[in-house]
Design a protein around this motif. Structure first.
Motif, short mmCIF file in Angstrom:
data_model
loop_
_atom_site.label_atom_id
_atom_site.label_comp_id
_atom_site.label_asym_id
_atom_site.label_seq_id
_atom_site.Cartn_x
_atom_site.Cartn_y
_atom_site.Cartn_z
N PRO A 23 0.85 -1.18 0.07
CA PRO A 23 0.11 -0.08 0.11
C PRO A 23 0.76 1.31 0.12
N SER A 24 2.02 1.27 0.58
CA SER A 24 2.89 2.39 0.58
C SER A 24 4.14 2.39 -0.22
N GLU A 25 3.95 1.31 -1.40
CA GLU A 25 5.15 1.49 -2.10
C GLU A 25 5.49 2.65 -3.08
N GLU A 30 6.62 11.01 4.20
CA GLU A 30 5.64 12.10 4.48
C GLU A 30 4.37 11.93 4.05
N LYS A 31 4.29 11.45 2.59
CA LYS A 31 3.11 11.15 1.99
C LYS A 31 2.31 9.83 2.69
N ILE A 32 3.24 8.98 3.00
CA ILE A 32 2.64 7.80 3.97
C ILE A 32 1.92 8.32 5.15
N GLN A 33 2.57 9.11 5.90
CA GLN A 33 2.12 9.50 7.07
C GLN A 33 1.16 10.24 6.97
N GLY A 46 -4.36 -2.02 -1.80
CA GLY A 46 -3.63 -0.88 -2.22
C GLY A 46 -4.47 0.53 -2.60
N PRO A 47 -3.89 1.60 -2.33
CA PRO A 47 -4.80 3.02 -2.33
C PRO A 47 -4.90 3.41 -4.10
N GLN A 48 -5.92 3.72 -4.39
CA GLN A 48 -6.19 4.08 -5.88
C GLN A 48 -5.30 5.21 -6.24
N GLU A 49 -4.85 6.02 -5.16
CA GLU A 49 -3.85 7.15 -5.43
C GLU A 49 -2.44 6.65 -5.58
N ASN A 50 -2.35 5.32 -5.45
CA ASN A 50 -1.00 4.87 -6.03
C ASN A 50 -0.85 3.72 -7.07
N ASP A 51 0.05 4.38 -8.08
CA ASP A 51 -0.28 3.68 -9.37
C ASP A 51 -0.11 2.36 -9.40
N ILE A 52 0.68 1.88 -8.82
CA ILE A 52 1.08 0.47 -8.75
C ILE A 52 0.32 -0.17 -7.69
#
Length: 335
Positions: A23-25, A30-33, A46-52
């Protein structure tokens, strides 16, 4: 003597660290937190905001483990004698089934090298300069095949299964470091001995690869181990120092030393997977490598039943117990 439980622990450790970190890949800390607001403490979609990461559900593992298992399948097909054509076939089969090309899941070096092989061209110009972590992320099961006295055979196997995409000194030494750490952990050596053996494997691998300008993984691991001692009772400070000093990017000279140092620091599958997931950077790959080492040391029985069950349920195309059985058979054939 290899223990079945430790082999299984390596496989589950690889998968757990990989899936926990997705999810944090490739997000900065700073973005993870900011996105998660609280530390990651369990498997997440996995968040939709994370392309992978958006391509994965909680508990699904990525190319790190998918390629590791493809390599095992290829070795089983050829009776444990590495064959580049068969390795390519199995990795490509995995890539096609996982939608790796269209979802941009493959790492840059692997993607470029595999594309050349697919086109019938020589990939050596790519492989000899490949300094990203594709060889290290998928290598931990190779460490389960050998005992510590078989260092030359271990490192040669690392080279032989890696060369279709990576032949640089950085890649081969880094992958050998991870595999060596698994081998020593499987033998239940103490943690300082594990690090010493991993460095021996690293240095042997360095001599097999094509020279590059990349930072030496052994030197960066030494920094990571120093940080582990300095911050022994300050987990957050240690993780921050690994992120800022050793580095957690996709270069093998960052991610491998970071992973081995984190395994040395946490010495536990759960603690390791969670630290890696919250680390920042290439969290799934670092998690896969580091947690595999912890799994090799602790064994599968030490891992949460619910975590192992989730891995099995979300990745039904793989059977870790059957693979562990095959690895045990390989061991008996060597004697």
């Amino acid at each position: 003597m290899r223990e079945y439980d430790k082999i299984l622990g390596t496989l589950y450790g690889q998968a757990i660290g990989d899936a926990m970190g997705i999810p944090s890949e490739l997000w900065p800390i700073e973005k993870i937190q900011k996105y998660f607001s609280k530390p990651i403490v369990n498997f997440l979609d996995g968040p939709q905001e994370n392309d992978i990461a958006k391509n994965y559900r909680a508990g699904e593992f990525t190319d790190d483990t998918g390629q590791a298992l493809a390599i095992l399948d290829a070795l089983i097909e050829t009776n444990w004698k590495p064959n580049s054509d068969v390795l390519f076939k199995h990795i490509m089969s995995w890539a096609d089934s996982a939608g790796a090309w269209e979802h941009n899941i493959l790492g840059p070096s692997s993607k470029a090298a595999l594309a050349l092989v697919k086109a019938g061209k020589d990939p050596s110009e790519i492989t000899k300069t490949a300094i990203t972590n594709g060889a290290g992320m998928r290598i931990s099961p190779i460490g389960t095949l050998f005992e510590p006295h078989q260092l030359p055979q271990l490192v040669q196997m690392v080279y032989d299964v890696s060369k279709i995409t990576h032949t640089s000194d950085a890649a081969i030494s880094g992958a050998s470091m991870v595999a060596g750490a698994v081998t020593a952990a499987m033998a239940d050596w103490n943690w300082d001995e594990i690090i010493e053996y991993a460095i021996r494997a690293n240095n042997w691998g360095l001599s097999l690869g094509s020279p590059t300008w990349a930072a030496k993984t052994s030197s960066r691991l030494a920094v990571g181990i120093d940080l582990a001692h300095k911050y022994r009772n300050h987990e957050k400070k240690f993780a921050k120092a690994i992120y800022e000093v050793v580095g957690t990017g996709t270069m093998i000279s960052e991610s491998v030393p970071a992973a081995v140092a984190i395994a040395y620091y946490t010495r536990d599958v759960q603690k390791c997977a969670l630290m890696c997931a919250n680390l920042g950077g290439d969290t799934d790959t670092i998690g896969a490598m580091a947690t595999a080492i912890c799994g090799a040391k602790q064994g599968a029985k030490s891992i949460s039943d619910s975590w192992r069950a989730l891995i099995d349920r979300r990745n039904p195309q793989y059977n870790f117990k059957q693979l562990a059985d095959q690895i045990i058979q390989f061991e008996s054939e060597k004697k």
